[in-house]
Write an enzyme that holds these catalytic residues in place. Structure first.
Site, PDB file in Angstrom:
ATOM      1  N   ARG A  46      51.287  55.244  76.603  1.00 14.66           N
ATOM      2  CA  ARG A  46      50.701  56.196  77.649  1.00 14.66           C
ATOM      3  C   ARG A  46      51.046  57.558  77.279  1.00 14.66           C
ATOM      4  O   ARG A  46      50.686  58.687  77.283  1.00 14.66           O
ATOM      5  CB  ARG A  46      50.092  55.596  79.563  1.00 14.66           C
ATOM      6  CG  ARG A  46      49.276  56.717  80.055  1.00 14.66           C
ATOM      7  CD  ARG A  46      48.001  56.003  80.850  1.00 14.66           C
ATOM      8  NE  ARG A  46      48.781  54.809  82.097  1.00 14.66           N
ATOM      9  CZ  ARG A  46      50.171  54.727  82.751  1.00 14.66           C
ATOM     10  NH1 ARG A  46      50.300  56.532  83.286  1.00 14.66           N
ATOM     11  NH2 ARG A  46      50.552  54.414  83.071  1.00 14.66           N
ATOM     12  N   TYR A  98      29.047  72.794  73.454  1.00 14.12           N
ATOM     13  CA  TYR A  98      28.711  71.913  73.720  1.00 14.12           C
ATOM     14  C   TYR A  98      27.185  70.702  74.078  1.00 14.12           C
ATOM     15  O   TYR A  98      28.040  70.795  75.651  1.00 14.12           O
ATOM     16  CB  TYR A  98      29.645  71.397  73.297  1.00 14.12           C
ATOM     17  CG  TYR A  98      29.596  69.379  72.836  1.00 14.12           C
ATOM     18  CD1 TYR A  98      28.402  68.788  72.286  1.00 14.12           C
ATOM     19  CD2 TYR A  98      30.146  68.818  73.889  1.00 14.12           C
ATOM     20  CE1 TYR A  98      27.983  67.217  71.665  1.00 14.12           C
ATOM     21  CE2 TYR A  98      29.867  67.619  74.065  1.00 14.12           C
ATOM     22  CZ  TYR A  98      28.865  66.825  72.363  1.00 14.12           C
ATOM     23  OH  TYR A  98      28.597  65.516  72.510  1.00 14.12           O
ATOM     24  N   ASP A 170      37.774  76.840  72.379  1.00  8.29           N
ATOM     25  CA  ASP A 170      36.588  75.501  71.445  1.00  8.29           C
ATOM     26  C   ASP A 170      35.952  76.305  69.769  1.00  8.29           C
ATOM     27  O   ASP A 170      35.277  76.466  70.202  1.00  8.29           O
ATOM     28  CB  ASP A 170      35.302  74.513  72.567  1.00  8.29           C
ATOM     29  CG  ASP A 170      35.304  73.797  71.970  1.00  8.29           C
ATOM     30  OD1 ASP A 170      35.765  72.825  70.788  1.00  8.29           O
ATOM     31  OD2 ASP A 170      34.164  73.086  72.192  1.00  8.29           O
ATOM     32  N   LYS A 195      35.381  65.669  65.038  1.00 10.52           N
ATOM     33  CA  LYS A 195      34.215  66.282  64.103  1.00 10.52           C
ATOM     34  C   LYS A 195      35.080  66.596  62.439  1.00 10.52           C
ATOM     35  O   LYS A 195      35.540  65.923  61.410  1.00 10.52           O
ATOM     36  CB  LYS A 195      33.745  67.965  64.776  1.00 10.52           C
ATOM     37  CG  LYS A 195      33.163  67.672  65.804  1.00 10.52           C
ATOM     38  CD  LYS A 195      31.909  66.393  66.005  1.00 10.52           C
ATOM     39  CE  LYS A 195      31.302  66.146  67.759  1.00 10.52           C
ATOM     40  NZ  LYS A 195      31.786  67.175  68.618  1.00 10.52           N
TER      41      LYS A 195
HETATM   42  C1  PLP Z   1      31.700  67.061  70.132  1.00  7.74           C
HETATM   43  C2  PLP Z   1      32.132  68.379  70.897  1.00  7.74           C
HETATM   44  C3  PLP Z   1      32.651  68.474  71.783  1.00  7.74           C
HETATM   45  C4  PLP Z   1      32.519  66.755  72.128  1.00  7.74           C
HETATM   46  O1  PLP Z   1      33.490  66.052  71.654  1.00  7.74           O
HETATM   47  P1  PLP Z   1      33.481  64.190  71.359  1.00  7.74           P
HETATM   48  O2  PLP Z   1      34.774  64.639  70.525  1.00  7.74           O
HETATM   49  O3  PLP Z   1      31.992  64.127  71.359  1.00  7.74           O
HETATM   50  O4  PLP Z   1      34.122  64.342  73.238  1.00  7.74           O
HETATM   51  C5  PLP Z   1      33.391  69.032  72.037  1.00  7.74           C
HETATM   52  N1  PLP Z   1      32.643  70.721  72.134  1.00  7.74           N
HETATM   53  C6  PLP Z   1      32.541  70.887  70.155  1.00  7.74           C
HETATM   54  C7  PLP Z   1      32.013  72.136  70.477  1.00  7.74           C
HETATM   55  C8  PLP Z   1      31.674  69.747  70.107  1.00  7.74           C
HETATM   56  O5  PLP Z   1      30.990  69.591  68.836  1.00  7.74           O
END
Ligand code: PLP
Length: 380
Positions: A46, A98, A170, A195
């Site tokens: 962890r 998101y 992000d 992604k």
């Molecule tokens: C998918 C996504 C998230 C969240 O990520 P997860 O891995 O699904 O928890 C946050 N920001 C953006 C821009 C995303 O496309």
């Protein structure tokens, strides 16, 4: 090392005991200490794990950062960033983010006594106007999910400096291949590694990257305390996917440009949002600050919501699925899928219509992708 070399090699060296060219998957919960008070660098998974460490070193290097912390998901990475704030603080967040981030802020973060304002971060004056003495963080996406809005990072950094607040970006849609926000002076970069960075629809993961030691130490502390860690196997899969990131992104972009042009020229399509098109409202900024436009497109059909649904129900090659950034082309209906928890009024206000279709262009042959869209559009 140049960028492409970093992608393949940074942080990764042959295993000292066997020469294994790839890091082993250290699928272990704990580590035996040689004596009380001394460990061999690891004590409990962890807190840290050698496979995760390799992933973090690689991700930090490719985003021009000194430190990275790998999380169990993009959302736990975002949540951990917001946990840097305390009750009474205020966050300014982009108005097109998101859906999960909106859900987190509106229903969880506010319960911790933190105030949130949403603002169009493509408008620097609008951002300045919502900042209060209590503001501690500016959180943006660029390009945004799903409307592909692009914010001027130099402006955002300036605002953060003027007000002595943290700027978190992000950067999931751009990837370090096309944009490295830390080079502009952002304080924190976050990715949903689910992604493009992992890229093969195998894992859920997230990461934050920073050059501030105090931010890193706090994030490590939060990660270890709440336990939102990525598993050694997921880290290994992520590392595996990363090795071709630069090649995949080039192809994603090339094909997205062709698909965007096809859609823009189609008589059943009303508007196409792709930062690489000259018609995109922030095309100039995108061109100046990114080295490519990535693989995400949003569009609306002339026939509105019903036509959009017919399109999405009739594609064969494109997968009707949440998520994006994988090698397979995926098509999404944000209003009923990724952004379903954003209140309808807020969706309307920000231009996220019920007819909006989001397309993550994969790395199949682009003729097949366009062919699939073309025949599905006949039914729309
Ligand atoms: C998918 C996504 C998230 C969240 O990520 P997860 O891995 O699904 O928890 C946050 N920001 C953006 C821009 C995303 O496309």
């Amino acid at each position: 090392m140049k960028f492409d070399t970093k992608v393949v090699r940074a942080g990764i060296s042959p295993d000292p005991t066997t020469g294994s060219i790839l890091p082993p998957i250290y699928e272990t919960a704990t580590f035996v200490l040689p004596e009380v008070g001394r460990d061999l660098g690891f004590d409990y998974t962890r807190s840290s794990n050698p496979t995760r460490q390799v992933l973090e070193d690689n991700l930090a290097a490719i985003d021009s950062g000194q430190y990275a912390v790998s999380f169990a998901s993009g959302m736990s990475a975002v949540d951990s960033c917001f946990k840097l704030l305390t009750a009474g603080d205020h966050i300014v967040c982009g108005d097109d983010v998101y859906g999960g981030v909106t859900r987190l802020l509106d229903n969880v973060t506010v319960q911790q006594g933190i105030d949130v304002s949403y603002v169009d971060t493509t408008n620097a004056d609008a951002v300045r106007n919502v900042i209060t003495p209590k503001t501690r963080m500016l959180w943006i996406e660029t390009p945004t999910n799903p409307l592909l809005k692009v914010s001027d990072l130099e402006e955002m950094v300036k605002i953060a400096r003027e007000n002595d607040i943290l700027l978190g970006v992000d950067s999931t849609f751009a990837t370090p291949v096309f944009l490295r926000p830390l080079e502009f002076g952002a304080d924190i970069v976050m990715h949903s590694t689910t992604k493009y960075l992992a890229g093969h629809n195998q894992i859920i993961g997230g990461v934050i990257v920073t050059n501030h030691q105090h931010v890193f130490e706090k994030m490590k502390y939060i990660q270890k305390t709440i336990g939102a860690v990525s598993s050694p196997f997921d880290c290994w899969l992520n590392l595996s996917g990363l090795k071709t990131l630069h090649l995949r992104m080039k192809r994603h972009e090339e094909s997205a440009m062709a698909v965007a042009e096809f859609l823009e020229g189609h008589n059943k399509i009303d508007r196409v949002l792709y930062p690489g098109l000259a018609s995109h409202p922030q095309h100039a900024i995108a061109k100046a600050q990114m080295s490519g436009f990535s693989g995400m497109i949003a569009f609306e059909l002339t026939g509105g919501t019903e036509a959009g649904k017919r399109l999405m129900n009739n594609v064969q090659l494109c997968g009707l699925a949440e998520s994006l950034g994988s090698v397979e082309t995926m098509i999404t209906h944000p209003a009923s899928m990724t952004h379903v928890d954003v209140p309808v009024e807020d969706r309307r206000k920000r231009g996220l219509t019920d007819g909006l279709v989001r397309l993550s262009v994969g790395i199949e042959d682009v003729d097949d992708i366009i062919g699939d869209l073309e025949s599905a559009l006949e039914t729309a």
